[in-house]
Design a protein around this motif. Structure first.
Motif, mmCIF file in Angstrom:
data_model
loop_
_atom_site.group_PDB
_atom_site.id
_atom_site.type_symbol
_atom_site.label_atom_id
_atom_site.label_comp_id
_atom_site.label_asym_id
_atom_site.label_seq_id
_atom_site.Cartn_x
_atom_site.Cartn_y
_atom_site.Cartn_z
ATOM 1 N N TRP A 124 15.954 1.347 9.697
ATOM 2 C CA TRP A 124 15.900 2.754 9.274
ATOM 3 C C TRP A 124 17.136 3.164 8.486
ATOM 4 O O TRP A 124 17.070 3.975 7.573
ATOM 5 N N TRP A 125 18.292 2.563 8.841
ATOM 6 C CA TRP A 125 19.520 2.949 8.154
ATOM 7 C C TRP A 125 19.579 2.402 6.722
ATOM 8 O O TRP A 125 20.450 2.768 5.950
ATOM 9 N N LEU A 128 19.434 5.235 4.476
ATOM 10 C CA LEU A 128 20.702 5.928 4.230
ATOM 11 C C LEU A 128 21.452 5.280 3.072
ATOM 12 O O LEU A 128 22.203 5.942 2.361
#
Length: 285
Positions: A124-125, A128
């Motif tokens: 998920w990062w 970012l």
């Protein structure tokens, strides 16, 4: 698409050849007169295609270190070539005057290539890491959408390229369905915001057409106007710095417009203005 974003055997030899081709191509686009102010020359002044090249290198690298080093070498070869080729052919000094602006970006490819590699972990990062790239690309999209609206169809290919890659990157980079969906949502939001900004603040080209003098004599008793107001507006102002009158313009689109300078007695001087992206030419009719 998956082969392009992760299944290419990107050896050092291929990386270097890729860098040379990109540098030579960009230099050629910068020198051909017919590509000026078109999508083909946009690669010489903005980042959207270089972002694409960088992501291709990152996604086809074998490790974070490999990614960082290949990104560095790629841009360390391609960017100087753009200016050196022009210097050799045109006898200019672009390498000295302009490449220094790219040195910081070239060095920055080390951490960007290293960190960018971790998007391949499909966590998920990774979003970012990708999000700032998407925002930066979105700014380019907004800029070129404005340019396209001002001088259609110029810069249309660049606008579409930015739009397309904003959607493609989340799909191509991530395998996790949730990451894909969230990434696409982020891209769509960026597209909507940047489109809104471009539409709410369309590009305007502000410039001075005439200065009172031997060639053009006028003052605030004269009238000046465009026969087609869709091109924008023109007006006479008194400029204190030169202690004289000027005809200023606020152009809203490119094309050939007709400007009329009319004296208090009704005598008219008619000019054809060929408006382009932040440049123009004037001919008396």
């Amino acid at each position: 698409m998956k082969k392009l974003f992760g299944e290419i055997n990107l050896s050092w030899k291929r990386t270097i050849i890729f860098a040379i081709i990109a540098g030579v191509y960009t230099a050629i686009m910068a020198m051909i007169p017919m590509t000026k102010d078109t999508s083909f020359a946009d690669i010489t002044v903005s980042f959207e295609v270089w972002i694409f090249f960088g992501i291709l290198i990152i996604m086809n690298s074998k490790s974070a270190k490999d990614s960082a080093l290949k990104c560095l070498v790629y841009f360390l070869i391609s960017q100087p070539l753009v200016y050196l080729i022009q210097d050799v052919i045109k006898h200019s000094s672009l390498f000295i005057t302009y490449y220094r602006n790219w040195v910081i970006w070239t060095v920055a490819t080390i951490p960007m290539g290293f960190i960018g590699y971790y998007m391949k972990k499909d966590e998920w990062w990774g979003l970012l890491i990708l999000a700032p790239i998407l925002v930066f690309l979105g700014e380019h999209y907004s800029t070129y959408l404005s340019k396209t609206m001002f001088s259609f169809p110029y810069h249309l290919l660049t606008t579409l390229f930015c739009l397309g890659t904003l959607i493609i990157y989340p799909i191509a980079i991530f395998n996790n369905k949730k990451n894909k969906v969230v990434g696409i949502v982020i891209s769509i939001l960026i597209i909507l915001v940047m489109t809104g900004l471009a539409l709410s603040k369309p590009a305007v080209y502000n410039t001075t057409i005439f200065v009172n003098g031997e060639e053009h004599k006028f003052d605030n008793t004269y009238k000046v106007y465009l026969t087609d107001e869709s091109f924008g507006k023109v007006y006479i102002v008194f400029e204190k710095n030169i202690d004289d009158y000027m005809v200023n313009a606020e152009f809203k689109k490119a094309g050939k417009a007709e400007l009329v300078l009319e004296s208090p007695k009704g005598e008219k001087e008619i000019y054809e203005i060929d408006i382009k992206d932040h440049t123009y030419s004037v001919n008396k009719k």
